[in-house]
Write a protein that holds these residues in place. Structure first.
Motif, short mmCIF file in Angstrom:
data_model
loop_
_atom_site.label_atom_id
_atom_site.label_comp_id
_atom_site.label_asym_id
_atom_site.label_seq_id
_atom_site.Cartn_x
_atom_site.Cartn_y
_atom_site.Cartn_z
N VAL A 1 30.10 32.09 31.10
CA VAL A 1 30.39 30.93 31.94
C VAL A 1 31.89 30.76 32.10
CG1 VAL A 1 30.19 28.43 32.18
CG2 VAL A 1 28.25 29.75 31.29
N ALA A 2 32.62 30.88 31.00
CA ALA A 2 34.08 30.76 31.03
C ALA A 2 34.69 31.83 31.92
CB ALA A 2 34.64 30.84 29.62
N SER A 3 34.15 33.04 31.84
CA SER A 3 34.66 34.13 32.66
C SER A 3 34.42 33.86 34.14
CB SER A 3 33.99 35.45 32.25
OG SER A 3 34.41 36.51 33.08
N MET A 4 33.25 33.36 34.47
CA MET A 4 32.92 33.08 35.87
C MET A 4 33.78 31.95 36.43
SD MET A 4 28.77 33.41 35.96
CE MET A 4 28.74 33.06 37.71
N LEU A 5 34.08 30.96 35.60
CA LEU A 5 34.87 29.82 36.06
C LEU A 5 36.37 30.07 35.94
CD1 LEU A 5 32.87 26.80 34.58
CD2 LEU A 5 32.68 27.82 36.86
N GLY A 6 36.73 31.10 35.19
CA GLY A 6 38.14 31.41 35.02
C GLY A 6 38.86 30.42 34.12
N VAL A 7 38.16 29.94 33.08
CA VAL A 7 38.74 28.97 32.15
C VAL A 7 38.51 29.45 30.72
CG1 VAL A 7 38.36 27.06 33.74
CG2 VAL A 7 36.61 27.60 32.03
N ARG A 8 39.11 28.75 29.76
CA ARG A 8 38.93 29.10 28.35
C ARG A 8 37.54 28.68 27.87
NH1 ARG A 8 41.57 26.52 24.78
NH2 ARG A 8 41.95 24.67 26.06
N LEU B 1 29.03 34.05 51.54
CA LEU B 1 29.66 34.44 50.28
C LEU B 1 31.16 34.25 50.35
CD1 LEU B 1 29.17 35.67 47.47
CD2 LEU B 1 29.44 37.93 48.50
N MET B 2 31.75 34.56 51.49
CA MET B 2 33.19 34.36 51.65
C MET B 2 33.53 32.87 51.58
SD MET B 2 33.96 37.17 54.65
CE MET B 2 35.69 36.69 54.78
N THR B 3 32.68 32.04 52.17
CA THR B 3 32.88 30.59 52.10
C THR B 3 32.82 30.12 50.66
OG1 THR B 3 31.94 30.23 54.30
CG2 THR B 3 31.95 28.34 52.80
N GLN B 4 31.83 30.63 49.91
CA GLN B 4 31.69 30.24 48.51
C GLN B 4 32.89 30.67 47.69
OE1 GLN B 4 27.97 31.30 46.67
NE2 GLN B 4 28.75 30.99 44.61
N MET B 5 33.39 31.86 47.93
CA MET B 5 34.55 32.35 47.19
C MET B 5 35.78 31.49 47.47
SD MET B 5 33.96 36.46 47.72
CE MET B 5 35.54 36.90 47.01
N ALA B 6 35.99 31.15 48.75
CA ALA B 6 37.14 30.33 49.11
C ALA B 6 37.02 28.94 48.50
CB ALA B 6 37.25 30.25 50.63
N GLN B 7 35.81 28.37 48.57
CA GLN B 7 35.61 27.02 48.03
C GLN B 7 35.75 27.02 46.51
OE1 GLN B 7 35.03 24.58 50.40
NE2 GLN B 7 35.48 23.12 48.77
N SER B 8 35.30 28.10 45.86
CA SER B 8 35.43 28.19 44.41
C SER B 8 36.89 28.24 44.00
CB SER B 8 34.70 29.43 43.89
OG SER B 8 33.30 29.32 44.10
N ALA B 9 37.70 28.96 44.78
CA ALA B 9 39.13 29.04 44.47
C ALA B 9 39.78 27.66 44.55
CB ALA B 9 39.82 30.00 45.44
N VAL B 10 39.40 26.89 45.57
CA VAL B 10 39.91 25.52 45.71
C VAL B 10 39.43 24.65 44.55
CG1 VAL B 10 39.83 23.42 47.13
CG2 VAL B 10 40.09 25.66 48.21
N CYS B 11 38.14 24.80 44.22
CA CYS B 11 37.54 23.99 43.15
C CYS B 11 38.22 24.27 41.81
CB CYS B 11 36.05 24.29 43.06
SG CYS B 11 35.14 23.23 41.91
N ASN B 12 38.44 25.55 41.53
CA ASN B 12 39.06 25.93 40.25
C ASN B 12 40.47 25.39 40.11
OD1 ASN B 12 36.71 27.29 39.76
ND2 ASN B 12 37.57 29.33 40.03
N ARG B 13 41.13 25.17 41.24
CA ARG B 13 42.52 24.71 41.20
C ARG B 13 42.61 23.18 41.10
NH1 ARG B 13 47.57 26.58 42.35
NH2 ARG B 13 49.06 25.13 43.28
N HIS B 14 41.68 22.48 41.73
CA HIS B 14 41.85 21.04 41.89
C HIS B 14 40.86 20.17 41.11
CE1 HIS B 14 44.92 21.52 44.98
NE2 HIS B 14 44.15 22.40 45.59
#
Length: 205
Positions: free
Chosen positions: A140-147, A97-110
């Motif tokens: 979905v928008a809330s989970m991805l952190g986008v509009r 889960l920690m790996t997924q959270m870290a990878q999601s943060a990278v994904c959301n940025r790049h």
């Protein structure tokens, strides 16, 4: 427990040795998980651990309706303290889960919203045996952190390609292989790490 639902539909419980699962299987309670249900609120005491089978839970909120098995927290703590395969499984899941959270943060940025949506859809399909998800664009928008408008545009692009069918509150995956051609490398990283951590629970010491 009905024939339509089994604890093994949950990937964590399925990874346990049969003998270990049998120790507390009779205490697992099948419960419905309605969309939007809050499983835990700050300031309250957690009473159960939930093992989703046909539902998806994120940040203690049901994001996709379905079912789950729940286990009383005292039984969960007792099994964890036995320091057997159940403890190893939960610790490995926490690492994944920690790996997924870290990878999601990278994904959301790049990566683009379309790539993020593909990642989320593929990971979701890996977890639940459904081809159609009950999920609002707001969630979905809330989970991805986008509009929400960004999700609408990305979902429209995928629908135009024939990869998904979207109607209000429902997303159906029509072409998984197509989604895999559009997703970023983050999906593969998370999937491989989870598979690696759960693959040797039986024999790890």
């Amino acid at each position: 427990m009905t024939a339509l639902h089994t604890p093994q539909q949950n990937h964590l419980l399925a990874a346990l040795p049969a003998a270990d699962l049998e120790l507390f299987a009779s205490h697992l309670e099948l419960v419905p998980m309605p969309l939007g249900q809050m499983l835990y609120e700050p300031g309250t005491q957690l009473r159960h651990a939930y093992f989703p089978t046909t539902s998806i839970v994120s940040l203690a909120v049901v994001q996709t309706a379905g079912h789950a098995y729940r286990l009383d927290r005292h039984l969960l703590q007792s099994e964890f303290n036995r320091a057997g395969s159940f403890q190893r499984l939960l610790l490995r899941y926490t690492q994944a889960l920690m790996t997924q959270m870290a990878q999601s943060a990278v994904c959301n940025r790049h990566h683009s919203v379309e790539q993020q949506l593909c990642r989320w859809l593929l990971l979701t399909m890996d977890r639940v045996p459904l081809r159609e998800l009950v999920m609002t664009q707001e969630l979905v928008a809330s989970m991805l952190g986008v509009r929400r408008e960004s999700v609408t545009e990305a979902a429209g692009n995928l629908q135009n390609r024939g990869y998904i069918r979207y109607r209000r509150g429902h997303i159906a995956v029509l072409d998984r292989a197509g989604l895999e051609t559009r997703v970023c490398e983050c999906y593969g990283v998370v999937k491989k790490e989870l598979a690696r951590l759960l693959s040797d629970v039986h024999g790890s010491r």
